[in-house]
Write a protein that holds these residues in place. Sequence first.
Motif, PDB file in Angstrom:
ATOM      1  N   UNK A 427       0.836  -1.209   0.000  1.00 51.29           N
ATOM      2  CA  UNK A 427       0.000   0.000   0.000  1.00 51.29           C
ATOM      3  C   UNK A 427       0.868   1.255   0.000  1.00 51.29           C
ATOM      4  N   UNK A 428       1.861   1.271   0.907  1.00 55.45           N
ATOM      5  CA  UNK A 428       2.685   2.465   1.041  1.00 55.45           C
ATOM      6  C   UNK A 428       3.604   2.642  -0.163  1.00 55.45           C
ATOM      7  N   UNK A 429       4.082   1.546  -0.705  1.00 48.74           N
ATOM      8  CA  UNK A 429       4.876   1.637  -1.928  1.00 48.74           C
ATOM      9  C   UNK A 429       4.029   2.223  -3.056  1.00 48.74           C
ATOM     10  N   UNK A 430       2.783   1.767  -3.161  1.00 47.29           N
ATOM     11  CA  UNK A 430       1.878   2.304  -4.173  1.00 47.29           C
ATOM     12  C   UNK A 430       1.654   3.802  -3.956  1.00 47.29           C
ATOM     13  N   UNK A 431       1.541   4.220  -2.698  1.00 45.50           N
ATOM     14  CA  UNK A 431       1.337   5.635  -2.383  1.00 45.50           C
ATOM     15  C   UNK A 431       2.501   6.489  -2.894  1.00 45.50           C
ATOM     16  N   UNK A 433       4.718   5.733  -5.300  1.00 50.55           N
ATOM     17  CA  UNK A 433       4.747   5.717  -6.764  1.00 50.55           C
ATOM     18  C   UNK A 433       3.682   6.649  -7.340  1.00 50.55           C
ATOM     19  N   UNK A 434       2.448   6.527  -6.830  1.00 51.88           N
ATOM     20  CA  UNK A 434       1.360   7.361  -7.344  1.00 51.88           C
ATOM     21  C   UNK A 434       1.586   8.831  -7.016  1.00 51.88           C
ATOM     22  N   UNK A 435       2.081   9.108  -5.829  1.00 55.68           N
ATOM     23  CA  UNK A 435       2.337  10.504  -5.446  1.00 55.68           C
ATOM     24  C   UNK A 435       3.465  11.102  -6.274  1.00 55.68           C
ATOM     25  N   UNK A 490      13.917   8.777  -4.377  1.00 53.62           N
ATOM     26  CA  UNK A 490      14.889   8.750  -5.477  1.00 53.62           C
ATOM     27  C   UNK A 490      14.781   7.446  -6.262  1.00 53.62           C
ATOM     28  N   UNK A 491      14.557   6.372  -5.531  1.00 56.76           N
ATOM     29  CA  UNK A 491      14.436   5.068  -6.179  1.00 56.76           C
ATOM     30  C   UNK A 491      13.241   5.046  -7.127  1.00 56.76           C
ATOM     31  N   UNK A 492      12.109   5.609  -6.673  1.00 60.67           N
ATOM     32  CA  UNK A 492      10.925   5.664  -7.519  1.00 60.67           C
ATOM     33  C   UNK A 492      11.171   6.564  -8.722  1.00 60.67           C
ATOM     34  N   UNK A 493      11.794   7.720  -8.479  1.00 58.36           N
ATOM     35  CA  UNK A 493      12.062   8.651  -9.575  1.00 58.36           C
ATOM     36  C   UNK A 493      12.942   8.009 -10.635  1.00 58.36           C
TER      37      UNK A 493
END
Length: 866
Positions: A427-431, A433-435, A490-493
């Motif tokens: 859930x938090x990982x999705x948050x 990424x989506x944010x 940074x990882x998501x970016x």
Amino acid sequence: MPRSFDTPLPIDAVLDELARTLADHSAAVLVAPPGAGKTTRVPLALLDAPWIGSKKIIVLEPRRIAARASAERMAHTIGERVGETVGYRVRFGSKISRATRIEVVTEGIFSRQILDDPELTGVAAVLFDEFHERSLDADLGLALARDAQTGLREDLRILVMSATLDGARVAKLLGDAPVIASEGRAFPVETRYLGRKADAPLERQMADAIATALRADPGSVLAFLPGAAEIRRTQNFLGERVHDASIEIVPLFGALDAGVQDRAIAPAPEGHRKVVLATSIAETSLTIEGVRIVVDSGVARVPRYEPDIGLTRLETVRASRAAVDQRRGRAGRTEPGVCYRLWDEPQTASLAAYTQPEILSADLSSLVLDLAQWGVRDPATLAFLDPPPAPALKEARSLLHELGALDGDDRITAEGKSLRALALPPRLARMIVDSHRLGAGEEAAEIAAVLTERGLGGDNVDLEVRLDQFRRDRSQRATSARSQAQRWASQVAASELSSPSPLAGRGWGGGSRASGLSVAATPTPNPSPQGGGEQTAQADLPSTGMMLALAFPDRVARNRGKGSFVLANGRGAAVDPASALAREPYIAVAELTGTAAQGRILLAVRITLEEIELRFADQIETSDDVTFDRNAMALRARRKRALHAITLSEAPLALSPSADTALVLADGLIAAGIDRLPWSKPSKQWRDRVMFLRKAEADPSQSVWPDLSDDALAAQRESWLVPALYDKVSLKDLSATDLSEALMTLLPWELRARLEREAPTHFEAPTGTMLAIDYEAEQGPTIAVRLQELFGLNTHPSIAKGAIALVLELLSPAHRPVQVTRDLPGFWRGSYAAVRSDLRGRYPRHPWPEDPASAVPTRRVKPRGT
């Protein structure tokens, strides 16, 4: 031969046997009591084994404080600093170098290590310490290590160590591995039972018990409480009772800074005593020098996952026998001690034998995602000591599908790999990424840090307040957490730059209680209040509430008044009335506890209706609701817009009668009571006549006559009442005639003529008077008639083909009851004479013949003078 040590420990007696066993077997189980030295002695003893070579040993610990402390102790034993031969890896901090050969890691760290490197390159052995705690990560780590050992690394050694464990079960799981037992060295511990008062706060009783122990016994105290809140309150109560400057009172729980934790487990200065107020974090692994007194509350706080609503809540439960034995043993590690228990001795026998494994009561979404990364869709193919429950697995898969992490065949997707790489709950990982796609990845990462690290930012119920305090906190723990959050962002970016994955529309439904949202890939610009230009980038960023809703859309909540909220998943919960959130129309909830019907909100943040409508547009449903108003006995219609269980808006609606509204009205009228319908006397009598004939049958259940009781009419409402209401919206629209005609439909045509013959509405007296038959009378169908109107009648009146005699209520000329009879001829022959004698003096103008059976019936009085 294992290396020798200057300070002997009880575990030393089995080190040779352990070394020989692991030389010949790929797995073993070591059972040793608390204080035996298995945590800090076994890894060092195995380091020089030939099968180790130049490879590493990984030691798993259930908690960060235990990992750091055991690494420090091992390094000290061999005269080195942490980070040289012995190092550790924990969240928010590591001390590892090229020289490190023993890595002490937390169980979650190991799960990620083996998932990223299934062969465990350069690792000779994996030691699972304190495995009896049975965390989800420990169970997963062991299952993956065993799978890697049997499929990829036959030379990999696995050693499972524990103080209280069913060694035989674990040994069987590991292919009938040898079990080695160490007797250890436990000093005697006296147990004193204090009992517990149900009407007094736990913290006050614990403070009293600790103060008593300090007066009665020498040495430092280790007290076990369920959580941080109870520790703080007990600390306050102790401050009122203990005024000795040589006694230091310190807390110990997971949310504290490493420095504070280290101070709690450090030896007290000479001439001083220490009172350590701890959670179950101090049950195992840690040795707190100088402790010879244990005060045990007997309770623990554990997470419980509820698959039906997708929530994990903390529950305070009685500790298991294994846990309280572990706690008691802490008092006898270095010298004889004493244990005070806050319950009565007979209650010990009723405690559960072991603490329930986390895998049986946890959210399994991370587990399922990790298994998908491993290439496993069915957990039953791996070596789990307890199989994951099917309902939680189903819920986890449903959530992961909606998050886009699994495909239709339950295989991990590219999006799922991105989520798993963040080392966060899905859930938090999705948050994050989506944010990030909304321009707020860093802010979302900070939210994730606060949610996953208990105590960061304080304990305010408002997430905005906690975030503000977290951002201003300059402690080592907060600084490390902010650095971790920046790495997540940074990882998501970086991932998005390398392989952008537009967010597909994902609804929240289909049985799942949580999912991602359908959001735009870029922020939607808002018009300027001044009518021109665009808002700044900051103004376009999603709010904290909106970002939290990306993780927990099922926990968007609407205020029902006085701080009581209903969540989108249907659960009820309340916030502290003193909090500003209690006055917010809408909030997004991060954490709550309590029952599903009424929980207590521990952490939440405001969210606006506009944000809800913007981000949940595809999930908001508009419906026209028709309800029955019992006070008005009429239908009311409202148009409602709702996000699952919460109503966003509603307004009155003009009502048009239909078959659907007729059913709602019928249900409402029936619920209000059959007697509220507009019954006329003929309708009531018709119903009573039918019911009379039904009861007159030998077996009413087999009767051709319909059942018209209240229950039967209610059950058949769709066949008789609903059609009568097709053009009506209230009770006042239903006339007595309408009701009568509706009831008539329940009686077949062929029975209607029979009804008139066998249960007539009236009886015709010999005088021609039509007398209504009362079918409701308690004694049976009854007519009331003046005695003179029956003169000359020699047979008793009957109905139902002569099977049932009418009850005759004989009246005087003044219409007062004289006699009740079911045998008129017998009355004439018998008690009539006494009635005649009694009444003819009072009613001289009425005929009183001596032989009424042959007299002429009459309604008149005698002419004057006769």
